[in-house]
Design an enzyme around this catalytic site. Structure first.
Site, PDB file in Angstrom:
ATOM      1  N   ASP A  29       0.853  -1.189   0.000  1.00 37.77           N
ATOM      2  CA  ASP A  29       0.000   0.000   0.000  1.00 37.77           C
ATOM      3  C   ASP A  29       0.888   1.239   0.000  1.00 37.77           C
ATOM      4  OD1 ASP A  29      -3.196   0.584   1.116  1.00 37.77           O
ATOM      5  OD2 ASP A  29      -1.741   2.226   1.082  1.00 37.77           O
ATOM      6  N   ILE A  30       0.533   2.215  -0.825  1.00 35.82           N
ATOM      7  CA  ILE A  30       1.352   3.411  -1.001  1.00 35.82           C
ATOM      8  C   ILE A  30       1.313   4.324   0.236  1.00 35.82           C
ATOM      9  CG2 ILE A  30      -0.343   4.999  -2.031  1.00 35.82           C
ATOM     10  CD1 ILE A  30       3.138   4.218  -3.458  1.00 35.82           C
ATOM     11  N   HIS A  93      -9.961  -5.256  -3.002  1.00 34.61           N
ATOM     12  CA  HIS A  93      -8.616  -5.375  -2.446  1.00 34.61           C
ATOM     13  C   HIS A  93      -8.723  -5.729  -0.966  1.00 34.61           C
ATOM     14  CE1 HIS A  93      -9.867  -1.144  -2.346  1.00 34.61           C
ATOM     15  NE2 HIS A  93      -9.210  -1.023  -1.204  1.00 34.61           N
ATOM     16  N   HIS A  95      -6.769  -5.678   2.528  1.00 29.54           N
ATOM     17  CA  HIS A  95      -5.644  -5.093   3.252  1.00 29.54           C
ATOM     18  C   HIS A  95      -5.078  -6.154   4.191  1.00 29.54           C
ATOM     19  CE1 HIS A  95      -6.638  -0.716   2.485  1.00 29.54           C
ATOM     20  NE2 HIS A  95      -7.850  -1.225   2.334  1.00 29.54           N
TER      21      HIS A  95
HETATM   22  P1  5GP Z   1      -9.923   1.603   0.481  1.00 29.82           P
HETATM   23  O1  5GP Z   1     -10.506   1.656  -0.915  1.00 29.82           O
HETATM   24  O2  5GP Z   1      -9.902   0.193   1.035  1.00 29.82           O
HETATM   25  O3  5GP Z   1     -10.595   2.560   1.422  1.00 29.82           O
HETATM   26  O4  5GP Z   1      -8.425   2.089   0.434  1.00 29.82           O
HETATM   27  C1  5GP Z   1      -7.649   2.026  -0.729  1.00 29.82           C
HETATM   28  C2  5GP Z   1      -6.196   1.814  -0.364  1.00 29.82           C
HETATM   29  O5  5GP Z   1      -5.437   1.844  -1.569  1.00 29.82           O
HETATM   30  C3  5GP Z   1      -5.594   2.899   0.543  1.00 29.82           C
HETATM   31  O6  5GP Z   1      -4.983   2.260   1.660  1.00 29.82           O
HETATM   32  C4  5GP Z   1      -4.576   3.617  -0.342  1.00 29.82           C
HETATM   33  O7  5GP Z   1      -3.433   4.022   0.368  1.00 29.82           O
HETATM   34  C5  5GP Z   1      -4.251   2.576  -1.391  1.00 29.82           C
HETATM   35  N1  5GP Z   1      -3.904   3.152  -2.687  1.00 29.82           N
HETATM   36  C6  5GP Z   1      -4.602   4.079  -3.382  1.00 29.82           C
HETATM   37  N2  5GP Z   1      -4.006   4.350  -4.567  1.00 29.82           N
HETATM   38  C7  5GP Z   1      -2.893   3.565  -4.617  1.00 29.82           C
HETATM   39  C8  5GP Z   1      -1.865   3.387  -5.580  1.00 29.82           C
HETATM   40  O8  5GP Z   1      -1.830   4.004  -6.664  1.00 29.82           O
HETATM   41  N3  5GP Z   1      -0.873   2.493  -5.298  1.00 29.82           N
HETATM   42  C9  5GP Z   1      -0.876   1.769  -4.127  1.00 29.82           C
HETATM   43  N4  5GP Z   1       0.131   0.928  -3.950  1.00 29.82           N
HETATM   44  N5  5GP Z   1      -1.835   1.909  -3.191  1.00 29.82           N
HETATM   45  C10 5GP Z   1      -2.837   2.795  -3.428  1.00 29.82           C
END
Ligand code: 5GP
Length: 129
Positions: A29-30, A93, A95
């Site tokens: 995660d970035i 996705h 986590h």
């Molecule tokens: P959620 O959709 O579960 O709320 O969170 C999305 C997750 O994806 C976040 O933890 C965010 O940091 C991660 N994320 C968003 N864009 C990118 C990206 O371009 N690259 C990576 N590696 N992680 C990402």
């Protein structure tokens, strides 16, 4: 329009890759909650976890387990936590977060890592797969 994760699958956007097979991809995660915070995704673009066909769903869980075991061997932690949210990116996705404290599951507590640290950590996890 393709999700940002489909762009990662297609190599249009870079990632720190942890694991990959024909159907699934894992990458760091970035914006990690904790060191080693990894996302496991199906390559197929589906928005919601429980809308996956059962074969993909079960395959994703097996893939997550394999990645979690490698995380546990690589990152000192009490255990690996698992969460599915998806409010930010509409592409399934999971986590996987190496945990020592409950706050690391809150998504409000973040840790910072350099690009070099991320690249090195991804490589170390790969070696433990
Ligand atoms: P959620 O959709 O579960 O709320 O969170 C999305 C997750 O994806 C976040 O933890 C965010 O940091 C991660 N994320 C968003 N864009 C990118 C990206 O371009 N690259 C990576 N590696 N992680 C990402």
């Amino acid at each position: 329009m393709a999700t940002i994760f489909t762009k990662i699958v297609n190599g249009e956007i870079p990632c720190y890759k942890v694991a990959e097979d024909e159907n699934f991809l894992a990458f760091l995660d970035i914006n990690p909650n904790a060191k080693g915070h990894t996302l496991c995704i199906p390559k197929i673009e589906v928005n919601r976890l429980f809308d996956l066909d059962s074969t993909t769903y079960e395959g994703l869980m097996r893939f997550c387990r394999k990645v979690a075991k490698a995380l546990e061997q690589t990152v000192p932690c009490d255990r690996v936590g698992m969460a599915v949210i998806g409010l930010e990116v509409p592409h399934v996705h999971v986590h996987l977060i190496p945990l020592n404290e409950m706050k690391e599951m809150t998504f409000q507590h973040k840790t910072s890592m350099t690009a070099e640290e991320m690249a090195e950590l991804a490589q170390q996890i790969q070696l433990n797969l």
